[in-house]
Design an enzyme around this catalytic site. Structure first.
Site, mmCIF file in Angstrom:
data_model
loop_
_atom_site.group_PDB
_atom_site.id
_atom_site.type_symbol
_atom_site.label_atom_id
_atom_site.label_comp_id
_atom_site.label_asym_id
_atom_site.label_seq_id
_atom_site.Cartn_x
_atom_site.Cartn_y
_atom_site.Cartn_z
ATOM 1 N N THR A 237 0.855 -1.183 0.000
ATOM 2 C CA THR A 237 0.000 0.000 0.000
ATOM 3 C C THR A 237 0.888 1.229 0.000
ATOM 4 O O THR A 237 1.510 1.566 1.013
ATOM 5 C CB THR A 237 -0.927 0.010 1.222
ATOM 6 O OG1 THR A 237 -1.729 -1.171 1.207
ATOM 7 C CG2 THR A 237 -1.838 1.232 1.193
ATOM 8 N N LYS B 179 -7.869 0.861 -2.346
ATOM 9 C CA LYS B 179 -7.289 0.335 -1.114
ATOM 10 C C LYS B 179 -7.240 1.407 -0.023
ATOM 11 O O LYS B 179 -7.613 1.169 1.140
ATOM 12 C CB LYS B 179 -5.894 -0.192 -1.394
ATOM 13 C CG LYS B 179 -5.012 -0.453 -0.186
ATOM 14 C CD LYS B 179 -5.532 -1.534 0.729
ATOM 15 C CE LYS B 179 -4.499 -1.838 1.813
ATOM 16 N NZ LYS B 179 -5.029 -2.762 2.831
#
Length: 279
Positions: free
Chosen positions: A99, A175
């Protein structure tokens, strides 16, 4: 036979990466693994993986390398490390599952393109326990050809894959938005549990009822139990791995500013988490 193919490179063997790499081995893939703390590779080596001493050594001409690292700096350091792009070479594929900032992802995708290799972003939803159980939800963005090549690997690590097209950065925005919603839910549960407790209601009983009825998502069912049991002691920055929230709320704020959208809750969460150091 998968084991006879060129080994898959896997870089980053933290709690998530370790479990994901193990599932690839279970699926029959041969791995070449790298981690800054080399002894973390030992469980995988015992199952047949090859441990290497530099990130570049995880790659081979035209092969696939997966990265699962902490943040933007760690990811960029790997890609720009000596020999990494040269060894990946023409037709190589970098599957980035960390991420990170969508801007960093796009920059690295352009860098791969210039060097004749491919870049796919595939951030995941789920804690280490879900990774171990092959229960991750995976978002993916990249060229159709590169995603097709990466798909069997993603399938070996998760229970579902969601394709968000070819524009690099899109999967990461999803995300980051998902993490923002999750952290907002956690703060709401903590405030609700404290208020219930002060009114002589057992937070565990309350969260059990709510997570079985109105709020059946994993974030309520899993974190709700933990929060209810630690209502007196815990604050948002005290949650396990809460440094990740500070990083991800920073990414959300960055994208909101660039998009020109208001994000008052994200600002509040960022302020709560921003002082939590990374491990």
């Amino acid at each position: 036979m998968k084991g006879a193919m060129t080994p898959i490179g896997f870089i980053g063997l933290g709690n998530m990466g370790q479990a994901m790499a193990l599932n690839l081995i279970k699926a029959g893939y041969k791995l070449r693994v790298y981690n800054r703390t080399a002894d973390k590779a030992a469980p995988l080596v015992a199952l047949g993986a090859e441990s290497v001493s530099r990130p570049s050594e995880a790659a081979a001409k035209g092969s696939i390398v997966i990265t699962m690292v902490t943040d933007d700096a760690a990811l960029e350091n790997i890609v720009r490390s000596e020999g990494f792009m040269e060894r990946l070479g023409q037709g190589g594929l970098h599957l980035s599952m960390s991420t990170v900032s969508p801007a960093t992802s796009r920059m690295l995708a352009d860098f791969h393109d210039v060097n004749g290799s491919h870049y796919v972003e595939a951030p995941v939803f789920g804690p280490p326990e879900a990774a171990a159980a092959r229960k991750l939800w995976i978002c993916v963005t990249g060229s159709k050809e590169a995603k097709k090549r990466a798909w069997p690997l993603l399938d070996a690590m998760g229970q579902g894959i969601f394709d968000f097209g070819e524009k690099i950065g899109s999967a990461l925005i999803v995300k980051i938005c998902g993490n923002f919603i999750s952290f907002t839910a956690m703060e709401a549960m903590m405030e609700a549990c404290r208020m219930a407790q002060k009114n002589e209601i057992d937070p565990s009983e309350m969260m059990e009822m709510l997570s079985l009825t109105m709020f059946t998502a994993p974030v309520y069912q899993n974190f709700g139990k933990y929060i209810a049991l630690h209502t007196e002691q815990i604050t948002l920055p005290g949650l396990p791995n809460s440094w990740i929230a500070g990083k991800d709320m920073g990414l959300f704020k960055e994208r909101a500013v660039l998009a020109g959208t208001e994000a008052p809750l994200a600002n509040l969460l960022y302020d709560l988490f921003s002082e939590v150091p990374s491990p």
